[in-house]
Design a protein around this motif. Sequence first.
Motif, short mmCIF file in Angstrom:
data_model
loop_
_atom_site.label_atom_id
_atom_site.label_comp_id
_atom_site.label_asym_id
_atom_site.label_seq_id
_atom_site.Cartn_x
_atom_site.Cartn_y
_atom_site.Cartn_z
N LEU A 172 8.97 -1.56 -9.24
CA LEU A 172 9.74 -0.35 -8.90
C LEU A 172 10.96 -0.71 -8.07
O LEU A 172 10.85 -1.52 -7.14
CB LEU A 172 8.88 0.60 -8.05
CG LEU A 172 7.60 1.15 -8.66
CD1 LEU A 172 6.70 1.71 -7.55
CD2 LEU A 172 7.94 2.25 -9.66
N PHE B 211 24.64 12.59 3.71
CA PHE B 211 23.22 12.31 3.47
C PHE B 211 22.40 12.80 4.66
O PHE B 211 21.38 13.48 4.50
CB PHE B 211 23.06 10.81 3.25
CG PHE B 211 21.71 10.38 2.73
CD1 PHE B 211 21.53 10.16 1.38
CD2 PHE B 211 20.64 10.16 3.59
CE1 PHE B 211 20.30 9.74 0.88
CE2 PHE B 211 19.41 9.75 3.09
CZ PHE B 211 19.24 9.53 1.74
N PRO C 245 16.95 8.81 -7.32
CA PRO C 245 16.59 10.23 -7.48
C PRO C 245 17.09 11.12 -6.33
O PRO C 245 16.37 12.01 -5.87
CB PRO C 245 15.05 10.17 -7.48
CG PRO C 245 14.75 9.06 -6.52
CD PRO C 245 15.86 8.06 -6.67
N ASP D 251 11.11 5.13 3.19
CA ASP D 251 9.84 5.81 3.45
C ASP D 251 10.12 7.29 3.74
O ASP D 251 10.90 7.61 4.65
CB ASP D 251 9.15 5.15 4.65
CG ASP D 251 7.78 5.72 4.87
OD1 ASP D 251 7.70 6.88 5.37
OD2 ASP D 251 6.80 5.05 4.56
N LYS E 138 3.85 1.06 -1.67
CA LYS E 138 4.82 0.61 -2.69
C LYS E 138 6.08 0.02 -2.06
O LYS E 138 7.19 0.19 -2.55
CB LYS E 138 5.20 1.78 -3.62
CG LYS E 138 4.01 2.48 -4.27
CD LYS E 138 3.54 1.79 -5.51
CE LYS E 138 2.26 2.44 -6.05
NZ LYS E 138 1.66 1.73 -7.15
N GLU F 143 0.84 -1.22 0.00
CA GLU F 143 0.00 0.00 0.00
C GLU F 143 0.86 1.26 0.00
O GLU F 143 0.39 2.34 -0.35
CB GLU F 143 -1.00 -0.02 1.17
CG GLU F 143 -0.42 0.18 2.58
CD GLU F 143 0.31 -1.06 3.15
OE1 GLU F 143 0.41 -2.08 2.45
OE2 GLU F 143 0.78 -0.98 4.31
#
Length: 259
Positions: free
Chosen positions: A105, A231, A131, A63, A22, A20
């Motif tokens: 994906l 990061f 990305p 997430d 992905k 739900e």
Amino acid sequence: MAIEVTKANGILTLEFNRIERKNAITSSMYQSLADAINAAQDDPEVRAILLAGKPEAFTAGNDLEDFMKTTRANDGVAFGDRPVFQFMRALSGSAKPVVAAVSGLAIGIGTTLLMHCDLVYAADGTKFSVPFTQLGLCPEFGSSLLMPLAGGHARAAEKLMLGEPFTAQEAYDMGIVSKVLPAADVLEHARAQAAKLVALPAASIRTTKRLMTASRKAQLEAIIAEESKLFFEMLQGAEANEAFTAFFEKRKPDFTKFA
Ligand SMILES: C/C=C/C(=O)SCCNC(=O)CCNC(=O)[C@H](O)C(C)(C)COP(=O)(O)OP(=O)(O)OC[C@H]1O[C@@H](n2cnc3c(N)ncnc32)[C@H](O)[C@@H]1OP(=O)(O)O
């Protein structure tokens, strides 16, 4: 459970099960993956590890809501101890062979983790993407080293600097994927290849893997540490905040306001 863990016939299967979202990965999912991979190292019943998702998505990466929570958490946990890094250390340090079955994906860490697996099987329609710059972030999990090594600087730059998605065929051409298959065959093929690893002498497999990865081990650890520090700094930046807010507001981010 968001990570389904099953053990049968020498294969430990770890399956993303949060379709739900992905299969976006939360901190608790990273922790489950890290714990299972670490435990497998000392488990004589495990001779190969299989990572899989669902036909619609291997994983949409970290997430983004969890990222926002992590960024704001004032819990004193050093970034190197966070579950995502425990997972990175567990997977990249796994002495046992890892097979991945990828469909749908493979975004962000969904692509970068594949460069730490041994055999990678992808469905022909899979969308790959790293990305990070589109999120105001930088490469992670050693991808700034491994992706140019695999595909050369110019092809890696399209992926890592522009963040452009790429196909399973391109991932194969770059050496990130072992074989491209019809979607219906991917999981079965990956499982059959894992079964071949199980049947071979375990010490030979482990030694071969160690020899194949030994020369880059120290360099990889250093780059993962550097990427991780940057990061996490960038996660707290205004650009990342704009990117994540825009994602949840279902609009395009506007980075022009930042120098
Ligand atoms: C250290 C690790 C670093 C990284 O991994 S960085 C990379 C982080 N990942 C991303 O930036 C990907 C974000 N997601 C997307 O761009 C899109 O999604 C997809 C292209 C993956 C799929 O698009 P579509 O097929 O149109 O599905 P949908 O309606 O956007 O997604 C279904 C539901 O899943 C949620 N979701 C998808 N990906 C994530 C994610 N990464 N974090 C949190 N939620 C996610 C959405 O919001 C939505 O939810 P709702 O149905 O409530 O609108």
